[in-house]
Motif scaffolding. Structure first.
Motif, mmCIF file in Angstrom:
data_model
loop_
_atom_site.group_PDB
_atom_site.id
_atom_site.type_symbol
_atom_site.label_atom_id
_atom_site.label_comp_id
_atom_site.label_asym_id
_atom_site.label_seq_id
_atom_site.Cartn_x
_atom_site.Cartn_y
_atom_site.Cartn_z
ATOM 1 N N GLU A 1 -14.612 -3.123 -9.315
ATOM 2 C CA GLU A 1 -13.756 -1.940 -9.172
ATOM 3 C C GLU A 1 -14.280 -1.005 -8.087
ATOM 4 O O GLU A 1 -13.503 -0.451 -7.320
ATOM 5 N N GLU A 2 -15.590 -0.835 -8.014
ATOM 6 C CA GLU A 2 -16.181 0.007 -6.972
ATOM 7 C C GLU A 2 -15.921 -0.582 -5.587
ATOM 8 O O GLU A 2 -15.616 0.150 -4.640
ATOM 9 N N LYS B 1 -13.395 -2.495 -4.779
ATOM 10 C CA LYS B 1 -11.971 -2.295 -4.511
ATOM 11 C C LYS B 1 -11.704 -0.870 -4.061
ATOM 12 O O LYS B 1 -10.928 -0.632 -3.130
ATOM 13 N N ASP B 2 -12.331 0.100 -4.735
ATOM 14 C CA ASP B 2 -12.147 1.499 -4.347
ATOM 15 C C ASP B 2 -12.691 1.764 -2.949
ATOM 16 O O ASP B 2 -12.117 2.544 -2.191
ATOM 17 N N THR B 3 -13.786 1.108 -2.618
ATOM 18 C CA THR B 3 -14.369 1.285 -1.294
ATOM 19 C C THR B 3 -13.461 0.692 -0.218
ATOM 20 O O THR B 3 -13.287 1.286 0.845
ATOM 21 N N LEU B 4 -12.867 -0.453 -0.495
ATOM 22 C CA LEU B 4 -12.029 -1.134 0.494
ATOM 23 C C LEU B 4 -10.578 -0.674 0.478
ATOM 24 O O LEU B 4 -9.802 -1.080 1.341
ATOM 25 N N ASN B 5 -10.198 0.150 -0.462
ATOM 26 C CA ASN B 5 -8.810 0.572 -0.582
ATOM 27 C C ASN B 5 -8.272 1.244 0.683
ATOM 28 O O ASN B 5 -7.170 0.916 1.112
ATOM 29 N N PRO B 6 -8.978 2.182 1.307
ATOM 30 C CA PRO B 6 -8.437 2.765 2.536
ATOM 31 C C PRO B 6 -8.204 1.737 3.635
ATOM 32 O O PRO B 6 -7.207 1.801 4.352
ATOM 33 N N SER C 1 -7.507 -1.477 3.207
ATOM 34 C CA SER C 1 -6.339 -2.288 2.879
ATOM 35 C C SER C 1 -5.053 -1.491 3.057
ATOM 36 O O SER C 1 -4.036 -2.042 3.468
ATOM 37 N N GLN C 2 -5.090 -0.201 2.763
ATOM 38 C CA GLN C 2 -3.903 0.634 2.974
ATOM 39 C C GLN C 2 -3.566 0.721 4.462
ATOM 40 O O GLN C 2 -2.394 0.659 4.846
ATOM 41 N N LYS D 1 -2.012 -2.602 5.451
ATOM 42 C CA LYS D 1 -0.630 -2.730 4.975
ATOM 43 C C LYS D 1 0.318 -1.882 5.809
ATOM 44 O O LYS D 1 1.412 -2.326 6.179
#
Length: 134
Positions: free
Chosen positions: A35-36, A38-43, A45-46, A49
């Protein structure tokens, strides 16, 4: 870590329970770590996209495509970048056009469809009234 010496069935069951608890703890820690990440890579991936959406913007509506093309050509190429170098005059309008098409098509496509439906409904409602007057 040394292996415990197991001599009875009860000690075996206690060791089994201890190992299961340890396994649950490791699974929970692993889940938190994922989860950490994913949270780190979220920006990132956004951003990926959004970039994909911009480059594949829906320009199927010819009114939107033509309007954005003409407007960016007029404003960017002939206005703002009038005295710029050839490379920036070549690249910047394309980037602005892609971004503008994405932004406009997201919002305007639904509105254009609603406007066309309303116009068609009004024309259908008014048509029988004209036939009765004649």
């Amino acid at each position: 870590m040394t292996k415990p010496v197991i001599t009875t069935h009860q000690e075996l069951m206690q060791e089994k329970a201890r190992l299961k608890a340890r396994l649950r703890q490791h699974k929970t820690q692993l889940r938190y770590s994922v989860e950490e990440i994913k949270d780190t890579l979220n920006p990132i991936s956004q951003i990926a996209k959004t970039t994909k959406k911009i480059w594949n913007a829906d320009s199927s509506n010819p009114l939107i495509a033509m309007g954005v093309t003409k407007l960016t050509d007029l404003v960017i190429r002939k206005g703002i970048l009038r005295k710029a170098g050839w490379l920036s005059r070549l690249v910047a309008p394309v980037l602005v056009q892609k971004i503008a098409t994405y932004l406009v098509s997201e919002k305007a496509a639904d509105r254009i469809g609603q406007l066309l439906h309303k116009t068609a409904s009004r024309m259908r409602d008014e048509r029988p009234a004209r036939n009765k007057e004649k």
